[in-house]
Write a protein that holds these residues in place. Sequence first.
Motif, PDB file in Angstrom:
ATOM      1  N   ILE A  51       8.048  -1.270   1.173  1.00  0.00           N
ATOM      2  CA  ILE A  51       7.696  -2.381   2.140  1.00  0.00           C
ATOM      3  C   ILE A  51       8.913  -2.942   2.541  1.00  0.00           C
ATOM      4  O   ILE A  51       9.886  -3.350   1.968  1.00  0.00           O
ATOM      5  CB  ILE A  51       6.963  -3.309   1.541  1.00  0.00           C
ATOM      6  N   SER A  52       9.188  -3.351   3.829  1.00  0.00           N
ATOM      7  CA  SER A  52      10.374  -3.791   4.380  1.00  0.00           C
ATOM      8  C   SER A  52      10.526  -5.231   4.186  1.00  0.00           C
ATOM      9  O   SER A  52       9.354  -5.811   4.060  1.00  0.00           O
ATOM     10  CB  SER A  52      10.760  -3.271   5.913  1.00  0.00           C
ATOM     11  N   PRO A  53      11.829  -5.752   4.443  1.00  0.00           N
ATOM     12  CA  PRO A  53      11.936  -7.204   4.165  1.00  0.00           C
ATOM     13  C   PRO A  53      11.039  -8.098   5.331  1.00  0.00           C
ATOM     14  O   PRO A  53      10.297  -9.281   4.783  1.00  0.00           O
ATOM     15  CB  PRO A  53      13.155  -7.621   4.417  1.00  0.00           C
ATOM     16  N   ASP A  54      10.921  -7.421   6.490  1.00  0.00           N
ATOM     17  CA  ASP A  54      10.015  -8.092   7.407  1.00  0.00           C
ATOM     18  C   ASP A  54       8.744  -8.130   7.015  1.00  0.00           C
ATOM     19  O   ASP A  54       7.808  -9.152   7.296  1.00  0.00           O
ATOM     20  CB  ASP A  54      10.235  -7.196   8.755  1.00  0.00           C
ATOM     21  N   ASP A  55       8.298  -6.858   6.422  1.00  0.00           N
ATOM     22  CA  ASP A  55       6.737  -6.695   6.104  1.00  0.00           C
ATOM     23  C   ASP A  55       6.622  -7.928   4.932  1.00  0.00           C
ATOM     24  O   ASP A  55       5.574  -8.312   4.936  1.00  0.00           O
ATOM     25  CB  ASP A  55       6.537  -5.201   5.467  1.00  0.00           C
ATOM     26  N   LEU A  56       7.432  -7.905   4.103  1.00  0.00           N
ATOM     27  CA  LEU A  56       7.130  -8.950   2.940  1.00  0.00           C
ATOM     28  C   LEU A  56       7.043  -9.991   3.514  1.00  0.00           C
ATOM     29  O   LEU A  56       6.091 -11.001   2.928  1.00  0.00           O
ATOM     30  CB  LEU A  56       8.535  -8.763   2.020  1.00  0.00           C
ATOM     31  N   HIS A  57       7.720 -10.577   4.479  1.00  0.00           N
ATOM     32  CA  HIS A  57       7.646 -12.039   4.958  1.00  0.00           C
ATOM     33  C   HIS A  57       6.309 -12.163   5.650  1.00  0.00           C
ATOM     34  O   HIS A  57       5.732 -13.028   5.375  1.00  0.00           O
ATOM     35  CB  HIS A  57       8.885 -12.268   5.807  1.00  0.00           C
ATOM     36  N   ARG A  58       5.796 -11.081   6.409  1.00  0.00           N
ATOM     37  CA  ARG A  58       4.673 -11.233   7.009  1.00  0.00           C
ATOM     38  C   ARG A  58       3.377 -11.209   6.071  1.00  0.00           C
ATOM     39  O   ARG A  58       2.532 -12.003   6.266  1.00  0.00           O
ATOM     40  CB  ARG A  58       4.115  -9.801   7.945  1.00  0.00           C
ATOM     41  N   ILE A  59       3.570 -10.451   4.947  1.00  0.00           N
ATOM     42  CA  ILE A  59       2.584 -10.376   3.928  1.00  0.00           C
ATOM     43  C   ILE A  59       2.325 -11.657   3.003  1.00  0.00           C
ATOM     44  O   ILE A  59       1.546 -12.340   3.097  1.00  0.00           O
ATOM     45  CB  ILE A  59       2.943  -9.144   2.893  1.00  0.00           C
ATOM     46  N   PHE A  60       3.650 -12.327   3.123  1.00  0.00           N
ATOM     47  CA  PHE A  60       3.424 -13.812   2.461  1.00  0.00           C
ATOM     48  C   PHE A  60       2.907 -14.610   3.462  1.00  0.00           C
ATOM     49  O   PHE A  60       2.275 -15.419   2.783  1.00  0.00           O
ATOM     50  CB  PHE A  60       4.936 -14.285   2.154  1.00  0.00           C
ATOM     51  N   LYS A  61       3.161 -14.669   4.565  1.00  0.00           N
ATOM     52  CA  LYS A  61       2.555 -15.436   5.634  1.00  0.00           C
ATOM     53  C   LYS A  61       1.134 -15.155   5.719  1.00  0.00           C
ATOM     54  O   LYS A  61       0.294 -16.231   5.756  1.00  0.00           O
ATOM     55  CB  LYS A  61       3.244 -15.301   7.099  1.00  0.00           C
ATOM     56  N   ASN A  62       0.831 -13.881   5.700  1.00  0.00           N
ATOM     57  CA  ASN A  62      -0.718 -13.548   5.665  1.00  0.00           C
ATOM     58  C   ASN A  62      -1.403 -14.282   4.388  1.00  0.00           C
ATOM     59  O   ASN A  62      -2.609 -14.612   4.458  1.00  0.00           O
ATOM     60  CB  ASN A  62      -1.024 -12.281   5.594  1.00  0.00           C
ATOM     61  N   LEU A  63      -0.655 -14.147   3.254  1.00  0.00           N
ATOM     62  CA  LEU A  63      -1.468 -14.513   2.124  1.00  0.00           C
ATOM     63  C   LEU A  63      -1.655 -16.022   2.056  1.00  0.00           C
ATOM     64  O   LEU A  63      -2.448 -16.285   1.576  1.00  0.00           O
ATOM     65  CB  LEU A  63      -0.504 -13.930   0.997  1.00  0.00           C
TER      66      LEU A  63
END
Length: 163
Positions: free
Chosen positions: A4-16
């Motif tokens: 998972i890329s850093p951007d994905d991680l940030h998006r995932i966090f936002k989604n969560l």
Amino acid sequence: MSPISPDDLHRIFKNLDKNNKGLVSTQELHHLLEKIGIHTTLEELENFVGRTSLDYIDFLFFYDAMVKARMQEQEADDVHSSHDHHDNDLFKAFKVFDLNGDGYISCEELQSVLSRLGLWDKRSGQDCKDMIRVYDENSDGVLDFHEFKNMMSVPPTSDHSET
Ligand SMILES: [Ca+2]
Ligand SMILES: [Ca+2]
């Protein structure tokens, strides 16, 4: 599990983080882990995290730790291909510790981030200077990325296994 890329991680966090409080609960995290193929019980997860919600930095750190654990499992058959990705994750962790962004981790930064993550064991009478000294190859009192990498990849010699 796919990286998972850093951007994905940030998006995932936002989604969560549905209510935008800057925190995700371990329940939400548990759900995410199931989705990416890391199976653990909620109880195990809470024990691991040591709290019931995580802010973004906790989340990054947790992810990094999780990835590292997975990497160690995979290392036997996957040493070379995982190397760059591993470095990347480490650099991210390094940034988390380097609070003032000067490219070095000082004693204060190390202690304050570890405390924040609940990883600073006050009872053990640990001294951040001692921790740094172990890995401080050029003896300048701070950890650069190379030294940090050693710290993260070489387990400390003192017995610190979880109980
Ligand atoms: Ca710094
Ligand atoms: Ca140094």
